[in-house]
Design an enzyme around this catalytic site. Structure first.
Site, PDB file in Angstrom:
ATOM      1  N   GLU A  41       0.829  -1.211   0.000  1.00 24.66           N
ATOM      2  CA  GLU A  41       0.000   0.000   0.000  1.00 24.66           C
ATOM      3  C   GLU A  41       0.864   1.263   0.000  1.00 24.66           C
ATOM      4  O   GLU A  41       0.520   2.250  -0.635  1.00 24.66           O
ATOM      5  CB  GLU A  41      -0.961   0.014   1.194  1.00 24.66           C
ATOM      6  CG  GLU A  41      -2.081  -1.009   1.086  1.00 24.66           C
ATOM      7  CD  GLU A  41      -3.007  -0.774  -0.108  1.00 24.66           C
ATOM      8  OE1 GLU A  41      -3.029   0.344  -0.657  1.00 24.66           O
ATOM      9  OE2 GLU A  41      -3.706  -1.727  -0.497  1.00 24.66           O
ATOM     10  N   TYR A 124      -5.976   6.933   3.941  1.00 21.60           N
ATOM     11  CA  TYR A 124      -6.182   5.866   2.968  1.00 21.60           C
ATOM     12  C   TYR A 124      -5.455   4.573   3.391  1.00 21.60           C
ATOM     13  O   TYR A 124      -6.038   3.491   3.457  1.00 21.60           O
ATOM     14  CB  TYR A 124      -5.717   6.294   1.562  1.00 21.60           C
ATOM     15  CG  TYR A 124      -5.625   5.092   0.677  1.00 21.60           C
ATOM     16  CD1 TYR A 124      -6.786   4.529   0.148  1.00 21.60           C
ATOM     17  CD2 TYR A 124      -4.412   4.437   0.463  1.00 21.60           C
ATOM     18  CE1 TYR A 124      -6.746   3.361  -0.584  1.00 21.60           C
ATOM     19  CE2 TYR A 124      -4.360   3.275  -0.265  1.00 21.60           C
ATOM     20  CZ  TYR A 124      -5.521   2.750  -0.795  1.00 21.60           C
ATOM     21  OH  TYR A 124      -5.471   1.588  -1.501  1.00 21.60           O
ATOM     22  N   ASP A 142      -9.638   4.863  -2.842  1.00 18.77           N
ATOM     23  CA  ASP A 142      -8.518   5.269  -3.695  1.00 18.77           C
ATOM     24  C   ASP A 142      -9.082   5.816  -5.010  1.00 18.77           C
ATOM     25  O   ASP A 142     -10.301   5.987  -5.148  1.00 18.77           O
ATOM     26  CB  ASP A 142      -7.549   4.099  -3.916  1.00 18.77           C
ATOM     27  CG  ASP A 142      -8.111   3.029  -4.844  1.00 18.77           C
ATOM     28  OD1 ASP A 142      -9.313   3.097  -5.189  1.00 18.77           O
ATOM     29  OD2 ASP A 142      -7.356   2.136  -5.250  1.00 18.77           O
TER      30      ASP A 142
END
Ligand code: SF4
Length: 348
Positions: A41, A124, A142
């Site tokens: 990520e 996020y 996203d």
């Protein structure tokens, strides 16, 4: 289609259409290793899956656990990240690994709130790790999810203003169970079917409830506010060689390209547009100019060089030219080195 039904449809679709990615496990199986989820990520921020693949493979081979990464030398981590861009991510990655080992016994915390206290983990990434690695009820938004949601509701408000509305809708769609699979289903739908250009609506499992599909041009969503053109800066990079070595410096940890090795350079890190000034008035050979685009500005960097009579009196490290690819230079300086290399070859 009610929210629950939409999530059921998407989860079913995901079970047979999930992308196979090295940081994932197949849908419905034991959640993946949080270390791999976190690493992927961080790497995927502002970066494509295709660009991340080789870096993810190299990092997990060299540092297979968070403990191994925490124990690595900082300059090795920065050099291994070279070329992936947004170097603050690499600094924070290493700092985060060290905090996980020192303060959390090598285990990632499970809650979104605790994850967000760690270096480099924002809204996020915290949600993505909580949902994907721990199955927590977090909503992940996203760019792919933004696109799917704006199309589902044909949101006319341009980005970035529409983000609050998009998040509220995404939260209402997220199921309490299987939030990680649902997040990945939305991402995969956006990446493979509801693509930025030419969405493949004929293959879309949620076509029946999509408002954009009812319009002439589903691909026009999300509507984006017009961007201002990026300012152009100029600067100069210096190729100073001595006895088959070249002088490299390390950028200070804070600031652009922080912690990365680079050619000495001047001028371009300031907001005012000016050419760099040579560190001495010796005649410099001009190798040409390279261009690079950063988030907030475009850069034209003149590359000049000379031979030094001695390796004394220079701050930095003399790096063997034959092994320059192992220096871990960021893309801007890799381009400058390639320019010099091509001209040196021609001159031989
Ligand atoms: Fe995207 Fe088309 Fe599916 Fe709507 S129907 S979500 S625009 S792919």
């Amino acid at each position: 289609m009610a929210e629950k039904r939409l999530s059921d449809v998407l989860l079913r679709w995901y079970h047979s259409h999930a992308r196979e990615l090295p940081w994932r496990v197949p849908p419905g199986e034991t959640p993946p290793d949080p270390y791999r989820v976190w690493l992927s990520e961080i790497m995927l921020q502002q970066t494509t899956v295709a660009a991340v693949m080789p870096y993810f493979a190299a990092f997990t081979q060299r540092w297979p656990t968070v403990e191994a990464l925490a124990a690595a030398a900082n300059e090795d981590v920065m050099a291994a990240w070279a070329g992936l861009g947004y170097y603050a991510r690499a600094r924070n990655l290493h700092a985060c690994a060290r905090v996980i080992v020192a303060d959390h016994g090598g285990e990632f915390p499970e809650s979104e709130a605790e994850l967000r206290t760690l270096p480099g983990i924002g809204a996020y990434t915290g949600a993505a790790i909580a949902a994907i690695a721990f199955g927590g009820p977090a909503t992940v938004v996203d760019a792919n999810v933004e696109r799917v949601v704006t199309r589902l509701h044909a949101i006319e408000t341009p980005l970035p203003k529409a983000r609050t509305e998009i998040r509220a809708i995404a939260e209402s769609l997220t199921p309490e169970k299987h939030a990680g699979d649902f997040a990945q289903a939305m991402m995969d739908l956006g990446a493979t079917i509801c693509t930025a250009r030419n969405p493949d609506c004929d293959r879309c499992p949620i076509q029946g409830v999509c408002s954009a599909f009812q319009t002439d041009d589903p691909g026009k969503y999300p509507i984006k506010a017009r961007k201002k053109p990026k300012p152009v800066r100029r600067g100069t990079a210096y190729w100073i060689e001595h006895d088959e070595t070249v002088l490299l410096v390390r950028h200070p940890d804070r600031g652009m390209l922080g912690g990365m090795r680079a050619l000495p350079s001047d001028g371009w890190q300031e907001k005012v547009a000016r050419r760099g000034e040579a560190p001495s008035d010796i005649d410099w050979t001009s190798y040409g100019t390279v261009s690079h685009v950063f988030t907030h500005f475009a850069l034209k960097l003149d590359v000049v060089g000379r031979r030094a009579l001695t390796d004394e009196g220079h701050e930095g490290e003399w790096w063997p030219i034959a092994a320059i690819e192992e220096a871990g230079l960021p893309a801007l300086f890799a381009k400058a080195v390639a320019l010099v290399g091509a001209q040196r070859e021609n001159a031989q």
